[in-house]
Design a protein around this motif. Structure first.
Motif, PDB file in Angstrom:
ATOM      1  N   ARG A  46       2.047 -57.426  33.511  1.00 38.18           N
ATOM      2  CA  ARG A  46       1.343 -56.963  32.306  1.00 38.18           C
ATOM      3  C   ARG A  46       0.457 -55.763  32.619  1.00 38.18           C
ATOM      4  O   ARG A  46       0.410 -54.792  31.853  1.00 38.18           O
ATOM      5  CB  ARG A  46       0.492 -58.091  31.718  1.00 38.18           C
ATOM      6  CG  ARG A  46       1.286 -59.200  31.046  1.00 38.18           C
ATOM      7  CD  ARG A  46       0.357 -60.214  30.398  1.00 38.18           C
ATOM      8  NE  ARG A  46      -0.467 -59.565  29.368  1.00 38.18           N
ATOM      9  CZ  ARG A  46      -1.797 -59.621  29.339  1.00 38.18           C
ATOM     10  NH1 ARG A  46      -2.461 -60.267  30.265  1.00 38.18           N
ATOM     11  NH2 ARG A  46      -2.461 -59.025  28.366  1.00 38.18           N
ATOM     12  N   PHE A  47      -0.243 -55.814  33.752  1.00 31.04           N
ATOM     13  CA  PHE A  47      -1.137 -54.718  34.112  1.00 31.04           C
ATOM     14  C   PHE A  47      -0.339 -53.467  34.474  1.00 31.04           C
ATOM     15  O   PHE A  47      -0.799 -52.346  34.232  1.00 31.04           O
ATOM     16  CB  PHE A  47      -2.036 -55.130  35.279  1.00 31.04           C
ATOM     17  CG  PHE A  47      -3.110 -54.119  35.583  1.00 31.04           C
ATOM     18  CD1 PHE A  47      -4.164 -53.921  34.710  1.00 31.04           C
ATOM     19  CD2 PHE A  47      -3.058 -53.370  36.744  1.00 31.04           C
ATOM     20  CE1 PHE A  47      -5.147 -52.978  34.979  1.00 31.04           C
ATOM     21  CE2 PHE A  47      -4.032 -52.432  37.026  1.00 31.04           C
ATOM     22  CZ  PHE A  47      -5.093 -52.235  36.139  1.00 31.04           C
ATOM     23  N   VAL A  84      -2.032 -45.531  42.503  1.00 33.61           N
ATOM     24  CA  VAL A  84      -1.759 -46.287  43.737  1.00 33.61           C
ATOM     25  C   VAL A  84      -1.225 -47.672  43.397  1.00 33.61           C
ATOM     26  O   VAL A  84      -0.272 -48.170  44.020  1.00 33.61           O
ATOM     27  CB  VAL A  84      -3.028 -46.378  44.604  1.00 33.61           C
ATOM     28  CG1 VAL A  84      -2.789 -47.303  45.802  1.00 33.61           C
ATOM     29  CG2 VAL A  84      -3.439 -44.988  45.097  1.00 33.61           C
ATOM     30  N   PHE A  85      -1.841 -48.302  42.392  1.00 32.30           N
ATOM     31  CA  PHE A  85      -1.342 -49.621  41.976  1.00 32.30           C
ATOM     32  C   PHE A  85       0.115 -49.549  41.545  1.00 32.30           C
ATOM     33  O   PHE A  85       0.930 -50.397  41.925  1.00 32.30           O
ATOM     34  CB  PHE A  85      -2.193 -50.171  40.833  1.00 32.30           C
ATOM     35  CG  PHE A  85      -1.547 -51.339  40.133  1.00 32.30           C
ATOM     36  CD1 PHE A  85      -1.569 -52.604  40.686  1.00 32.30           C
ATOM     37  CD2 PHE A  85      -0.870 -51.151  38.924  1.00 32.30           C
ATOM     38  CE1 PHE A  85      -0.941 -53.672  40.048  1.00 32.30           C
ATOM     39  CE2 PHE A  85      -0.250 -52.211  38.287  1.00 32.30           C
ATOM     40  CZ  PHE A  85      -0.285 -53.480  38.847  1.00 32.30           C
ATOM     41  N   LEU A  86       0.476 -48.548  40.726  1.00 33.24           N
ATOM     42  CA  LEU A  86       1.859 -48.428  40.254  1.00 33.24           C
ATOM     43  C   LEU A  86       2.816 -48.186  41.409  1.00 33.24           C
ATOM     44  O   LEU A  86       3.946 -48.684  41.404  1.00 33.24           O
ATOM     45  CB  LEU A  86       1.965 -47.295  39.229  1.00 33.24           C
ATOM     46  CG  LEU A  86       1.359 -47.598  37.853  1.00 33.24           C
ATOM     47  CD1 LEU A  86       1.392 -46.352  36.977  1.00 33.24           C
ATOM     48  CD2 LEU A  86       2.087 -48.745  37.174  1.00 33.24           C
ATOM     49  N   HIS A  87       2.391 -47.422  42.391  1.00 30.94           N
ATOM     50  CA  HIS A  87       3.243 -47.200  43.564  1.00 30.94           C
ATOM     51  C   HIS A  87       3.483 -48.525  44.282  1.00 30.94           C
ATOM     52  O   HIS A  87       4.624 -48.855  44.652  1.00 30.94           O
ATOM     53  CB  HIS A  87       2.587 -46.190  44.502  1.00 30.94           C
ATOM     54  CG  HIS A  87       3.483 -45.709  45.599  1.00 30.94           C
ATOM     55  ND1 HIS A  87       3.790 -46.489  46.701  1.00 30.94           N
ATOM     56  CD2 HIS A  87       4.153 -44.537  45.763  1.00 30.94           C
ATOM     57  CE1 HIS A  87       4.600 -45.817  47.503  1.00 30.94           C
ATOM     58  NE2 HIS A  87       4.838 -44.627  46.949  1.00 30.94           N
ATOM     59  N   LEU A  88       2.418 -49.302  44.475  1.00 31.51           N
ATOM     60  CA  LEU A  88       2.558 -50.596  45.135  1.00 31.51           C
ATOM     61  C   LEU A  88       3.398 -51.558  44.299  1.00 31.51           C
ATOM     62  O   LEU A  88       4.210 -52.324  44.837  1.00 31.51           O
ATOM     63  CB  LEU A  88       1.171 -51.188  45.398  1.00 31.51           C
ATOM     64  CG  LEU A  88       1.128 -52.554  46.099  1.00 31.51           C
ATOM     65  CD1 LEU A  88       1.841 -52.508  47.443  1.00 31.51           C
ATOM     66  CD2 LEU A  88      -0.320 -53.016  46.272  1.00 31.51           C
ATOM     67  N   ALA A 133       0.811 -47.817  33.416  1.00 34.71           N
ATOM     68  CA  ALA A 133       1.761 -46.740  33.121  1.00 34.71           C
ATOM     69  C   ALA A 133       1.425 -46.079  31.786  1.00 34.71           C
ATOM     70  O   ALA A 133       1.453 -44.843  31.658  1.00 34.71           O
ATOM     71  CB  ALA A 133       3.184 -47.284  33.108  1.00 34.71           C
ATOM     72  N   ALA A 134       1.093 -46.894  30.775  1.00 31.09           N
ATOM     73  CA  ALA A 134       0.760 -46.339  29.464  1.00 31.09           C
ATOM     74  C   ALA A 134      -0.531 -45.527  29.521  1.00 31.09           C
ATOM     75  O   ALA A 134      -0.640 -44.459  28.905  1.00 31.09           O
ATOM     76  CB  ALA A 134       0.626 -47.469  28.439  1.00 31.09           C
ATOM     77  N   ALA A 135      -1.517 -46.010  30.273  1.00 34.01           N
ATOM     78  CA  ALA A 135      -2.793 -45.302  30.380  1.00 34.01           C
ATOM     79  C   ALA A 135      -2.609 -43.935  31.025  1.00 34.01           C
ATOM     80  O   ALA A 135      -3.189 -42.932  30.580  1.00 34.01           O
ATOM     81  CB  ALA A 135      -3.793 -46.146  31.178  1.00 34.01           C
TER      82      ALA A 135
END
Length: 290
Positions: free
Chosen positions: A64-65, A9-13, A70-72
């Motif tokens: 940075r997060f 959800v964070f990556l989408h936002l 994405a890597a995680a």
């Protein structure tokens, strides 16, 4: 796992920069989305987003997060896939390329990657070449095939995959050839490296300010206007050779010719640690630039 759902959800936002759109696409209420971001910010002790009258923007810590998230998720997908087929990567890789790059470069560039990692899905997006590196740097895609500037942003790395000449073109019925064909008027790209190269060349060759009658966004639009006789344009030869307009324009010789343009595979430097990005990078033959 709940943590992975939060990261998705964070990556989408982080991509949309729209709480409303992410709330709708991810099927969470606006209040739940706000609490999710607040939880992440509380755990990190840092603000991830700036929210103001001009909209939503990622902070430096948010960028940075984004790389960590994405890597995680890449590692999690690789681990889960390893339960079925050890060592085989899976997941989605966002790639940006112009229509010309899709036609002229991607089949050869991606063939080894596809053969080595058939379970990785490539989300291919096209658009204006001038915006390619910005879309990559902002995290909208994981990699881009784009023209490489002389000075690449420190956050990005590139490998040259092709070099193409820049050529001036005019309509088949337009007057003038040689130097006379380069006196204007001109149809030039609105922005980007080709426009910068054209401006440098014209400043060094014409004793007057060139007349620019049109500034289209894309190369195909530029070639269409040139074919209609609006003026002399400039495009990469690779674009001309793959264009449906190639038989409706002619090349105008220029001496000296504009400097050629390098086209490369570009990724974010920090993303080289991500398995999917590293897999694509490792299967691209280096050519002395990066």
């Amino acid at each position: 796992m709940e943590e992975h759902r939060e990261l998705r959800v964070f990556l989408h936002l982080a991509q949309t920069l729209s709480f409303g759109r992410t709330s709708q696409d991810c099927h969470v209420s606006p209040a739940t989305l706000t609490r999710l971001v607040q939880r992440l910010e509380a755990r990190l002790g840092q603000r991830l987003f700036d929210r103001g009258p001009r909209g939503v923007a990622l902070t430096d810590e948010g960028r940075r997060f984004r790389e960590y998230a994405a890597a995680a998720l890449d590692l999690w997908h690789a681990y889960r896939q390893g339960e079925v087929d050890s060592g085989e990567l899976s997941g989605r890789l966002g790639l940006f390329a112009t229509v010309t790059a899709c036609q002229a470069l991607l089949p050869d560039l991606l063939a080894p990657f596809r053969a080595a990692h058939p379970r990785i899905r490539v989300d291919l997006r096209t658009g204006d070449a001038a915006a390619a590196l910005a879309r990559l740097d902002e995290g909208e895609v994981d990699a881009a095939v784009a023209a490489i500037p002389g000075r690449l942003p420190a956050s990005l790395v590139s490998r040259t995959v092709a070099v193409t000449d820049l050529v001036f073109v005019a309509g088949p019925g337009s007057a003038g050839s040689g130097v006379a064909g380069l006196e204007g008027p001109f149809v030039l790209p609105r922005r980007g490296l080709v426009r910068e190269a054209a401006d440098r060349w014209l400043r060094g060759r014409l004793p007057w300010r060139p007349e620019v009658v049109a500034e289209p966004e894309g190369h195909e639009a530029l070639l269409a206007l040139v074919a209609l006789g609006y003026g002399t344009g400039i495009v990469p030869r690779m674009v001309l050779e793959t264009s449906v307009m190639r038989d409706r324009v002619r090349v105008v010789p220029a001496d000296p010719a504009p400097a050629p343009l390098a086209v490369g595979l570009c990724v974010r430097r920090a993303d080289l640690r991500r398995p999917l990005v590293a897999a694509l990078w490792s299967l691209t033959e280096p050519s002395g630039r990066g």
